[in-house]
Design a protein around this motif. Structure first.
Motif, PDB file in Angstrom:
ATOM      1  N   PHE A   7       0.859  -1.084  -0.099  1.00  0.00           N
ATOM      2  CA  PHE A   7       0.115   0.045  -0.093  1.00  0.00           C
ATOM      3  C   PHE A   7       0.941   1.273   0.120  1.00  0.00           C
ATOM      4  O   PHE A   7       0.493   2.298  -0.815  1.00  0.00           O
ATOM      5  CB  PHE A   7      -0.829  -0.105   1.127  1.00  0.00           C
ATOM      6  CG  PHE A   7      -1.702   1.207   1.228  1.00  0.00           C
ATOM      7  CD1 PHE A   7      -2.911   1.306   0.566  1.00  0.00           C
ATOM      8  CD2 PHE A   7      -1.516   2.352   2.161  1.00  0.00           C
ATOM      9  CE1 PHE A   7      -3.694   2.533   0.695  1.00  0.00           C
ATOM     10  CE2 PHE A   7      -2.374   3.401   2.248  1.00  0.00           C
ATOM     11  CZ  PHE A   7      -3.430   3.478   1.357  1.00  0.00           C
ATOM     12  N   SER A  34       5.100   1.018  -4.365  1.00  0.00           N
ATOM     13  CA  SER A  34       4.619   0.556  -5.686  1.00  0.00           C
ATOM     14  C   SER A  34       5.631   0.711  -6.663  1.00  0.00           C
ATOM     15  O   SER A  34       6.458   1.530  -6.827  1.00  0.00           O
ATOM     16  CB  SER A  34       3.303   1.009  -6.140  1.00  0.00           C
ATOM     17  OG  SER A  34       3.031   0.768  -7.499  1.00  0.00           O
ATOM     18  N   GLN A  37       1.217   5.596  -8.036  1.00  0.00           N
ATOM     19  CA  GLN A  37      -0.002   5.217  -7.277  1.00  0.00           C
ATOM     20  C   GLN A  37      -1.298   6.342  -7.487  1.00  0.00           C
ATOM     21  O   GLN A  37      -0.687   7.516  -7.605  1.00  0.00           O
ATOM     22  CB  GLN A  37       0.383   5.456  -5.786  1.00  0.00           C
ATOM     23  CG  GLN A  37       1.490   4.130  -5.538  1.00  0.00           C
ATOM     24  CD  GLN A  37       2.116   4.248  -4.084  1.00  0.00           C
ATOM     25  OE1 GLN A  37       2.898   5.385  -3.848  1.00  0.00           O
ATOM     26  NE2 GLN A  37       1.875   3.164  -3.550  1.00  0.00           N
ATOM     27  N   LYS A  38      -2.197   6.009  -7.406  1.00  0.00           N
ATOM     28  CA  LYS A  38      -3.498   6.770  -7.332  1.00  0.00           C
ATOM     29  C   LYS A  38      -3.482   7.494  -6.061  1.00  0.00           C
ATOM     30  O   LYS A  38      -3.039   6.753  -4.920  1.00  0.00           O
ATOM     31  CB  LYS A  38      -4.543   6.035  -7.780  1.00  0.00           C
ATOM     32  CG  LYS A  38      -4.628   5.191  -8.846  1.00  0.00           C
ATOM     33  CD  LYS A  38      -5.909   4.400  -8.916  1.00  0.00           C
ATOM     34  CE  LYS A  38      -5.947   3.578 -10.343  1.00  0.00           C
ATOM     35  NZ  LYS A  38      -7.077   2.422 -10.167  1.00  0.00           N
ATOM     36  N   ILE A  69      -5.025   8.248  -2.582  1.00  0.00           N
ATOM     37  CA  ILE A  69      -5.661   7.251  -1.714  1.00  0.00           C
ATOM     38  C   ILE A  69      -7.418   7.184  -1.788  1.00  0.00           C
ATOM     39  O   ILE A  69      -7.971   6.135  -1.833  1.00  0.00           O
ATOM     40  CB  ILE A  69      -5.333   7.587  -0.145  1.00  0.00           C
ATOM     41  CG1 ILE A  69      -4.007   7.402  -0.012  1.00  0.00           C
ATOM     42  CG2 ILE A  69      -6.166   6.648   0.787  1.00  0.00           C
ATOM     43  CD1 ILE A  69      -3.170   7.636   1.266  1.00  0.00           C
ATOM     44  N   GLU A 116      -9.287   8.135  -4.145  1.00  0.00           N
ATOM     45  CA  GLU A 116      -9.631   7.404  -5.480  1.00  0.00           C
ATOM     46  C   GLU A 116      -9.703   5.786  -5.417  1.00  0.00           C
ATOM     47  O   GLU A 116     -10.576   5.118  -5.753  1.00  0.00           O
ATOM     48  CB  GLU A 116      -8.714   7.838  -6.796  1.00  0.00           C
ATOM     49  CG  GLU A 116      -9.374   7.550  -8.096  1.00  0.00           C
ATOM     50  CD  GLU A 116      -8.350   7.761  -8.981  1.00  0.00           C
ATOM     51  OE1 GLU A 116      -7.948   7.100 -10.064  1.00  0.00           O
ATOM     52  OE2 GLU A 116      -7.688   8.971  -8.999  1.00  0.00           O
ATOM     53  N   GLU A 117      -8.495   5.364  -4.827  1.00  0.00           N
ATOM     54  CA  GLU A 117      -8.335   3.918  -4.469  1.00  0.00           C
ATOM     55  C   GLU A 117      -9.376   3.483  -3.628  1.00  0.00           C
ATOM     56  O   GLU A 117      -9.984   2.202  -3.956  1.00  0.00           O
ATOM     57  CB  GLU A 117      -7.052   3.777  -3.910  1.00  0.00           C
ATOM     58  CG  GLU A 117      -6.639   2.185  -4.329  1.00  0.00           C
ATOM     59  CD  GLU A 117      -5.111   2.070  -4.100  1.00  0.00           C
ATOM     60  OE1 GLU A 117      -4.679   1.264  -3.140  1.00  0.00           O
ATOM     61  OE2 GLU A 117      -4.351   2.616  -4.855  1.00  0.00           O
ATOM     62  N   ASN A 163     -12.800   3.451  -5.495  1.00  0.00           N
ATOM     63  CA  ASN A 163     -13.090   2.534  -6.568  1.00  0.00           C
ATOM     64  C   ASN A 163     -13.390   0.901  -6.099  1.00  0.00           C
ATOM     65  O   ASN A 163     -13.862   0.112  -6.641  1.00  0.00           O
ATOM     66  CB  ASN A 163     -11.768   2.276  -7.346  1.00  0.00           C
ATOM     67  CG  ASN A 163     -11.461   3.414  -8.554  1.00  0.00           C
ATOM     68  OD1 ASN A 163     -12.836   4.039  -8.787  1.00  0.00           O
ATOM     69  ND2 ASN A 163     -10.624   3.914  -9.032  1.00  0.00           N
ATOM     70  N   ARG A 164     -12.556   0.908  -4.698  1.00  0.00           N
ATOM     71  CA  ARG A 164     -12.789  -0.396  -4.164  1.00  0.00           C
ATOM     72  C   ARG A 164     -14.495  -0.830  -3.555  1.00  0.00           C
ATOM     73  O   ARG A 164     -14.538  -1.894  -3.478  1.00  0.00           O
ATOM     74  CB  ARG A 164     -11.974  -0.585  -2.806  1.00  0.00           C
ATOM     75  CG  ARG A 164     -10.438  -0.726  -3.265  1.00  0.00           C
ATOM     76  CD  ARG A 164      -9.597  -0.953  -1.924  1.00  0.00           C
ATOM     77  NE  ARG A 164      -8.376  -1.165  -2.589  1.00  0.00           N
ATOM     78  CZ  ARG A 164      -7.237  -1.410  -1.639  1.00  0.00           C
ATOM     79  NH1 ARG A 164      -7.639  -1.424  -0.301  1.00  0.00           N
ATOM     80  NH2 ARG A 164      -6.215  -1.300  -2.032  1.00  0.00           N
TER      81      ARG A 164
END
Lengths: 81, 142
Positions: free
Chosen positions: A63, A66, A70-71, A73, A75-76, A79-80
């Motif tokens: 997390f 990467s 990275q997108k 946080i 946005e991530e 999307n989840r």
């Protein structure tokens, strides 16, 4: 040997928790300038240092770090859902 | 490292330090070989260059902590510092060997025997400041 660039979320996690570079550096046992280099993604940490950072923030290592940009946080998380 | 000096100022400081060291040796050689430069003027110039060497040393290597960093025990450095210092030592070793060999070879070619005490002293000084100079030149943040 040219290594891949590692992207990370150290800067945003540190700011989110209102921790200074110096405090974070002291907690994970590095010089405070090294935190700056990590945050600017100009230095790839060793696996040991990456684990120390992961343990400090109590977040999974993938997390924080990467091999791809990275997108944000938010946005991530969105999307989840 | 304690004081934040911009990389451009550090680079200027390194150049001033090396140029003034070179000029100090050059003036000494002129006096040594009696090529028209008066002794008094020569000693004044040596004094001026010596002061500049010391002042630029304090500014670039002392205040920034680069001298301390380059002479620090490896156990007291973090992994990034070990990495950048190893790289600086590797480059400075190569550069120093080349400089020393050129000087010795140059002296042998013009049949002047062993190098004199000022050049030997300058080489000892250079051996110590080369790693710190490379760090001063390359490190974005000190």
């Amino acid at each position: 040997m040219e290594s891949r660039k590692l992207y990370n979320r150290i800067a945003i996690l540190r700011k989110e928790r209102s921790i200074s570079r110096k405090d974070l550096a002291d907690k994970i046992g590095v010089n405070f300038q090294t935190i700056g280099y990590l945050e600017r993604e100009e230095y790839n940490p060793s696996l040991d240092l990456a684990f120390k950072i992961s343990e400090f923030f109590q977040l999974p290592i993938d997390f924080i770090f990467s091999t791809t940009p990275q997108k944000p946080i938010s946005e991530e998380l969105f999307n989840r859902k | 490292m304690d004081t934040n000096i911009s990389i451009s100022n550090r680079r200027i400081g390194v150049l001033i330090n090396f140029i003034s060291l070179f000029l100090l040796i050059f003036v000494f050689e002129l006096i040594n070989h009696d090529v028209g430069l008066g002794l008094t003027l020569g000693l004044i110039l040596i004094g001026i260059f010596f002061v500049i060497v010391i002042a630029s040393f304090i500014y670039v290597y002392g205040k920034t902590g680069l001298w301390k960093l380059s002479h620090q025990h490896i156990k007291l450095l973090d992994e990034r510092q070990v990495q950048v210092l190893s790289n600086a030592l590797r480059i400075s070793y190569s550069a120093f060997v080349i400089i020393v060999l050129i000087i010795i070879y140059g002296y042998a070619l013009i049949k002047r025997g062993p190098i004199d005490v000022v050049i030997a002293g300058a080489l000892i000084y250079m051996a110590h400041i080369l790693p710190a100079s490379i760090l001063a030149w390359t490190e974005k943040e000190v």
